[in-house]
Design a protein around this motif. Sequence first.
Motif, PDB file in Angstrom:
ATOM      1  N   TYR A 100       0.834   9.079   4.438  1.00 53.51           N
ATOM      2  CA  TYR A 100       0.095   7.710   4.780  1.00 53.51           C
ATOM      3  C   TYR A 100       0.682   7.241   5.878  1.00 53.51           C
ATOM      4  CZ  TYR A 100       4.876   7.306   2.406  1.00 53.51           C
ATOM      5  OH  TYR A 100       6.588   7.504   2.399  1.00 53.51           O
ATOM      6  N   GLU A 101       0.034   6.280   6.344  1.00 50.23           N
ATOM      7  CA  GLU A 101       0.382   5.649   7.732  1.00 50.23           C
ATOM      8  C   GLU A 101       1.008   4.080   7.492  1.00 50.23           C
ATOM      9  OE1 GLU A 101      -3.199   5.619   9.964  1.00 50.23           O
ATOM     10  OE2 GLU A 101      -3.136   7.801  10.095  1.00 50.23           O
ATOM     11  N   PHE A 102       1.742   3.615   8.344  1.00 44.08           N
ATOM     12  CA  PHE A 102       2.323   2.302   8.059  1.00 44.08           C
ATOM     13  C   PHE A 102       2.996   1.859   9.467  1.00 44.08           C
ATOM     14  CE2 PHE A 102       5.237   5.188   6.796  1.00 44.08           C
ATOM     15  CZ  PHE A 102       6.532   4.560   7.103  1.00 44.08           C
ATOM     16  N   ARG A 103       3.425   0.686   9.420  1.00 41.15           N
ATOM     17  CA  ARG A 103       3.981   0.098  10.627  1.00 41.15           C
ATOM     18  C   ARG A 103       5.705  -0.129   9.956  1.00 41.15           C
ATOM     19  NH1 ARG A 103      -0.201  -4.472  11.443  1.00 41.15           N
ATOM     20  NH2 ARG A 103      -0.341  -3.899   9.272  1.00 41.15           N
ATOM     21  N   ILE A 104       6.513   0.101  10.729  1.00 42.80           N
ATOM     22  CA  ILE A 104       7.943   0.141  10.256  1.00 42.80           C
ATOM     23  C   ILE A 104       8.754  -0.590  11.541  1.00 42.80           C
ATOM     24  CG2 ILE A 104       8.509   2.234  10.837  1.00 42.80           C
ATOM     25  CD1 ILE A 104      10.468   2.520   8.455  1.00 42.80           C
ATOM     26  N   TRP A 127       4.088   2.308  14.416  1.00 44.77           N
ATOM     27  CA  TRP A 127       3.197   3.065  13.924  1.00 44.77           C
ATOM     28  C   TRP A 127       3.707   4.490  13.475  1.00 44.77           C
ATOM     29  CZ3 TRP A 127      -0.616   1.689  10.524  1.00 44.77           C
ATOM     30  CH2 TRP A 127      -1.489   0.614  10.761  1.00 44.77           C
ATOM     31  N   ARG A 128       3.859   4.844  11.959  1.00 39.16           N
ATOM     32  CA  ARG A 128       4.323   5.862  11.786  1.00 39.16           C
ATOM     33  C   ARG A 128       3.115   6.577  10.689  1.00 39.16           C
ATOM     34  NH1 ARG A 128      10.541   5.864   9.778  1.00 39.16           N
ATOM     35  NH2 ARG A 128       9.445   6.808   7.997  1.00 39.16           N
ATOM     36  N   GLU A 129       3.285   8.068  10.946  1.00 37.62           N
ATOM     37  CA  GLU A 129       2.641   8.830   9.847  1.00 37.62           C
ATOM     38  C   GLU A 129       3.567   9.637   9.037  1.00 37.62           C
ATOM     39  OE1 GLU A 129      -1.335  11.503   9.939  1.00 37.62           O
ATOM     40  OE2 GLU A 129       0.527  12.380  10.534  1.00 37.62           O
ATOM     41  N   ARG A 182       6.201  10.831  11.987  1.00 35.99           N
ATOM     42  CA  ARG A 182       5.734  11.250  13.363  1.00 35.99           C
ATOM     43  C   ARG A 182       5.302   9.852  13.949  1.00 35.99           C
ATOM     44  NH1 ARG A 182       1.338  15.761  14.017  1.00 35.99           N
ATOM     45  NH2 ARG A 182       3.447  16.858  13.895  1.00 35.99           N
ATOM     46  N   ASP A 183       5.779   9.391  15.133  1.00 36.44           N
ATOM     47  CA  ASP A 183       5.241   8.237  15.773  1.00 36.44           C
ATOM     48  C   ASP A 183       3.693   8.334  16.225  1.00 36.44           C
ATOM     49  OD1 ASP A 183       5.022   6.056  17.578  1.00 36.44           O
ATOM     50  OD2 ASP A 183       6.675   6.174  18.268  1.00 36.44           O
ATOM     51  N   ILE A 184       2.860   7.419  15.598  1.00 34.38           N
ATOM     52  CA  ILE A 184       1.731   7.565  15.846  1.00 34.38           C
ATOM     53  C   ILE A 184       1.214   6.296  16.742  1.00 34.38           C
ATOM     54  CG2 ILE A 184       0.873   9.404  14.143  1.00 34.38           C
ATOM     55  CD1 ILE A 184       0.024   6.901  12.479  1.00 34.38           C
ATOM     56  N   SER A 185       1.978   5.638  17.247  1.00 37.66           N
ATOM     57  CA  SER A 185       1.777   4.161  17.805  1.00 37.66           C
ATOM     58  C   SER A 185       0.600   4.624  19.068  1.00 37.66           C
ATOM     59  CB  SER A 185       2.950   3.554  18.615  1.00 37.66           C
ATOM     60  OG  SER A 185       3.944   3.477  17.537  1.00 37.66           O
ATOM     61  N   ALA A 186       0.711   5.587  19.980  1.00 38.53           N
ATOM     62  CA  ALA A 186       0.082   5.816  21.219  1.00 38.53           C
ATOM     63  C   ALA A 186      -1.570   6.069  20.611  1.00 38.53           C
ATOM     64  CB  ALA A 186       0.510   6.923  21.876  1.00 38.53           C
ATOM     65  N   LEU A 187      -1.599   6.923  19.257  1.00 34.61           N
ATOM     66  CA  LEU A 187      -2.817   7.255  18.773  1.00 34.61           C
ATOM     67  C   LEU A 187      -3.437   5.877  18.223  1.00 34.61           C
ATOM     68  CD1 LEU A 187      -4.623   9.264  17.693  1.00 34.61           C
ATOM     69  CD2 LEU A 187      -3.481   9.532  15.722  1.00 34.61           C
ATOM     70  N   GLY A 202       0.831  -1.253  -0.047  1.00 40.21           N
ATOM     71  CA  GLY A 202       0.016  -0.032   0.038  1.00 40.21           C
ATOM     72  C   GLY A 202       0.850   1.174   0.081  1.00 40.21           C
ATOM     73  N   VAL A 203       1.954   1.375   0.754  1.00 37.43           N
ATOM     74  CA  VAL A 203       2.611   2.423   0.759  1.00 37.43           C
ATOM     75  C   VAL A 203       3.470   2.548  -0.641  1.00 37.43           C
ATOM     76  CG1 VAL A 203       5.089   3.317   1.966  1.00 37.43           C
ATOM     77  CG2 VAL A 203       3.376   2.242   3.273  1.00 37.43           C
ATOM     78  N   LYS A 204       4.071   1.439  -1.099  1.00 33.18           N
ATOM     79  CA  LYS A 204       4.628   1.566  -2.435  1.00 33.18           C
ATOM     80  C   LYS A 204       3.550   2.340  -3.475  1.00 33.18           C
ATOM     81  CE  LYS A 204       8.463  -1.808  -2.313  1.00 33.18           C
ATOM     82  NZ  LYS A 204       8.837  -2.918  -2.980  1.00 33.18           N
ATOM     83  N   LYS A 205       2.394   1.724  -3.447  1.00 36.66           N
ATOM     84  CA  LYS A 205       1.538   2.101  -4.549  1.00 36.66           C
ATOM     85  C   LYS A 205       1.119   3.641  -4.513  1.00 36.66           C
ATOM     86  CE  LYS A 205      -3.283   0.789  -6.299  1.00 36.66           C
ATOM     87  NZ  LYS A 205      -4.320   0.331  -5.689  1.00 36.66           N
TER      88      LYS A 205
END
Length: 360
Positions: free
Chosen positions: A83-87, A96-98, A119-124, A65-68
């Motif tokens: 975009y949001e994704f896990r790294i 989780w990052r945005e 940005r780290d959005i893991s808590a969100l 999804g990120v590549k696309k």
Amino acid sequence: MVLENERKLSLITENSNDGFLVIENSVITYISSSYCNLLGFKQDEVYNMKLEDIFNTIHKDDVTGVKKKVYLNLEKKSKCFLYEFRIKSKKGKYIWREDSISVIYDKKGKYIKYIIVSRDISALKRAEEKIKKLYSLSKRLNEKLLDFTHIISHNIRSNTSNMSMIIDLIEDCKDENEKNQYFKLLKVSNNKLSETIFHLNETIKVRLENESDKVKINVKSAIESTLASVNGIIKKEKVKINLDIANDLEINTIPSYFDSIILNLTTNAIKYKSPKRNPIININAQKTNNKLIITFSDNGLGIDLVKYKNKIFGMYKTFHNNTDATGLGLFMTKNHVEVLGGSIGIESELGIGTTFKIQL
């Protein structure tokens, strides 16, 4: 002036909680220390990464999804997107990052700078997941509440209707011996009403606390107990009930649901009896391949399965012109059978009768 601006920009990027990364011609040319801190890598480790190395650290469910999204936006010459994704961090933990992207293109439309603010959005995400679970729980509880409302309305109404009918019979009866028989039926029906309410309370506890917690019951005794709740109706309508069930046959189940299944099928059979003959209900139960098979047959009006095949177990579906029909009986029956991990089928012929086959 240029050096001053670069110094100010460096102060912002190095002291921000957000990470900053710049890619030029597929090569990383700038990394803020905050970006490295997000993942636990050192700056020189990130500088040595290629674009594919970064993609390889993205969660397998997110990378496509990120590549696309990246390539599609570059193709469209989008200047900003996110975009949001896990790294995966250096320690192997997914974060989780945005990523907010700004892209600068040359006159030919080729990107010359790809700027990432991460940005780290893991808590969100954890908070969102908690909200989803609470919503899902709330939805399930509301569904259960509606389900129990139907059970209470239908099952208790059958008990109270039966008791009202017996009281009417007692009032019209002049023979004392017959009146005493009716009083015995009334007492049995009253006890059954108390038992129904008890089982409903227990079922609520089971469904809210532990859905797998079932109770072992004797099948024949349970069915006889359910039939007792409508003994007045059975007597008034001259219903003959034949039970073919072994005395030692048992099953682990939720009593109120099992009771509701039998009660619904019984009252349906009586409600849709043929005007040409007295009602006969045959109930057979046996264990086959570790499953309880209940066959419930009547000699009533029957149902046109060619016309109503796909509507038999639908909510508020009725197939005859009875004014007191609610269209909930068979819907509830199928629902309860499935909650108990089983299935229900039907065979019927107009003017001949109906047979339900239940597997639990």
